[in-house]
Design an enzyme around this catalytic site. Structure first.
Site: not given
Ligand SMILES: *Cc1c(COP(=O)(O)O)cnc(C)c1O
Length: 423
Positions: A20, A148, A271
């Site tokens: 990003y 997302y 995660k």
């Protein structure tokens, strides 16, 4: 204490393409030498309190000795074997334990290496569920504004079309059906009508339960999830929960779905699955979905199998992380963090430029009215001894569940200072 960049950073920088990141203008990243607990130790000797637990992964803090020992032990046995045709204890034990922890009959665990890939697999499961049952035309997904689900091509199509990171690709990718979360009766009626119009072409509804993470740290209550379950049942559509952010205690229950007392047909996990140690993810299906793939026809099988699927080191780390969750200490940790976040961030409410302050479980958010300067703020926070990386308008904290009250206070006071709300 030297502030000069380490030589590896300068010599390697021309060759590393960062995430990003506008590579022409971005500030150089902070060079990390090592980690422990809730701390990042930088190459220049500075030590930062980590407010993000490395994108929500390091839920027990960094370098937890129980996880490190498990990984070391597995490293001596077998760092990796292919999962096609071969099996190993860490994966089989982990699958059984995840099935036991997940409510209902979410019992069939398909491992992968990243969150995005597990969402891709869940989407594939949903598409092929209908194909295998002889139903044609169920080729699309209903997803939600603010959502997302990853950065790969298919997962980009189910991210928020405007707020998301992927507006650039609108028009390139096949459009999915975007809905608004049914937060009240009017929203329920609107979504019901939308589904009635599209039911024949929708394979599954896909949602992040309770907290939409990377799309803006937006929260909704459990009733929304019960409405989605009821709508999915009424229109005979599969329901997928993406618990990659919310899973493993982050919102206050081990899995967000447990706050609603309902289950999806497929759930994705990643995660915090390995406690922030190694990449691993899973798409877990219920019996109904799994059984749609059972057949005498080899073509009805799920055709997927990542090379590093169910990596034994990652599975050993995940098993060790589950040992830590099994002590139950996380419950009081999350409750304490939640109270301290609420108290520590409350003074930001009503400050100039601040649009909202909200807390859910171990997630604390101060939302600004306009997007913030991410690079500038990261540097300012680092000068205050904390690592906080905002997203868009949102400055948020998702610390390790083991963070001390003192370290958490350093994080919230840094945000209070930014909001001009320091006592
Ligand atoms: C981070 C995240 C993903 C993507 O996971 P990666 O490991 O980055 O591919 C998908 N869904 C949710 C809810 C996430 O938070």
């Amino acid at each position: 204490m030297s502030t000069a960049a380490p030589s590896w950073l300068e010599s390697g920088a021309p060759f590393v393409w960062r995430p990003y990141c506008q590579m022409q203008t971005a500030r150089p990243p902070l060079a990390v030498a090592r980690t422990y607990g809730s701390r990042l130790v930088l190459e220049d000797g500075r030590e930062l309190v980590d407010g993000l637990a490395s994108w929500w992964t390091a839920c027990h803090g960094y370098n937890h000795p129980h996880i490190a020992d498990a990984v070391r032990r597995q490293l001596g046995l077998a760092p990796h074997v292919m999962f096609g045709g071969l099996a190993h204890e860490p994966a089989y034990r982990l699958a059984q334990r995840l099935a036991a922890l997940l409510p209902g009959d979410l019992d069939h665990v398909f491992f992968a290496e990243s969150g995005s890939v597990s969402v891709e697999i869940a989407m594939k499961m949903a598409l092929q569920f209908w194909i295998n049952r002889g139903v044609t035309g169920r080729t699309r997904f209903l997803a939600f504004r603010g959502g997302y689900h990853g950065d790969t091509l298919a997962t980009m199509t189910v991210c928020d079309p405007e707020e998301g990171m992927h507006a650039l690709f609108a028009g390139v990718l096949p459009p999915q059906i975007m809905g608004s979360l049914p937060v009240d009766d009017a929203g329920l009626a609107a979504l019901d009508a939308q589904l009635a119009a599209h039911a024949h072409e929708v394979a599954a509804i896909l949602v992040e339960p309770l907290a939409q993470g990377a799309g803006g740290m937006l929260f909704h209550d459990a009733a929304v999830l019960r409405r989605l379950r009821a709508l999915a049942d009424r229109h005979d559509i599969l329901l997928i929960f993406d618990e990659i952010f919310t899973g493993f205690g982050r919102t206050g229950s081990l899995f967000a779905m447990q706050a609603a007392g309902i289950e999806p047909d497929i759930v994705t996990l990643s995660k915090a699955l390995t406690g922030g140690t190694l990449p691993l993810s899973a798409a877990v299906a219920n019996r109904r979905v799994f059984e749609a793939f059972l057949s005498d026809d080899p073509g009805a099988a799920l055709m997927h199998g990542p090379t590093y699927m169910a990596n034994p080191l990652a599975c050993a780390a995940a098993n060790a992380s589950l040992d830590l969750f099994e002590t139950g200490a996380w419950r009081s940790d999350v409750a304490r963090i939640s109270a301290e976040l609420a108290e520590g961030l409350a003074p930001c409410r009503g400050r100039p430029g601040v649009a909202d302050v909200r807390v859910l479980g171990a997630i604390g958010v101060v939302e600004w009215e306009t997007p913030v300067d991410v690079g500038g703020l990261c540097a300012a926070f680092a000068d205050l001894g904390v690592w906080i990386r905002p997203m868009g308008k949102v400055v948020y904290l998702t610390p390790a569940l083991t963070i001390s009250s003192g370290d958490l206070e350093r994080l919230t006071s840094a945000i209070r200072r930014l909001a001009g709300a320091l006592d």
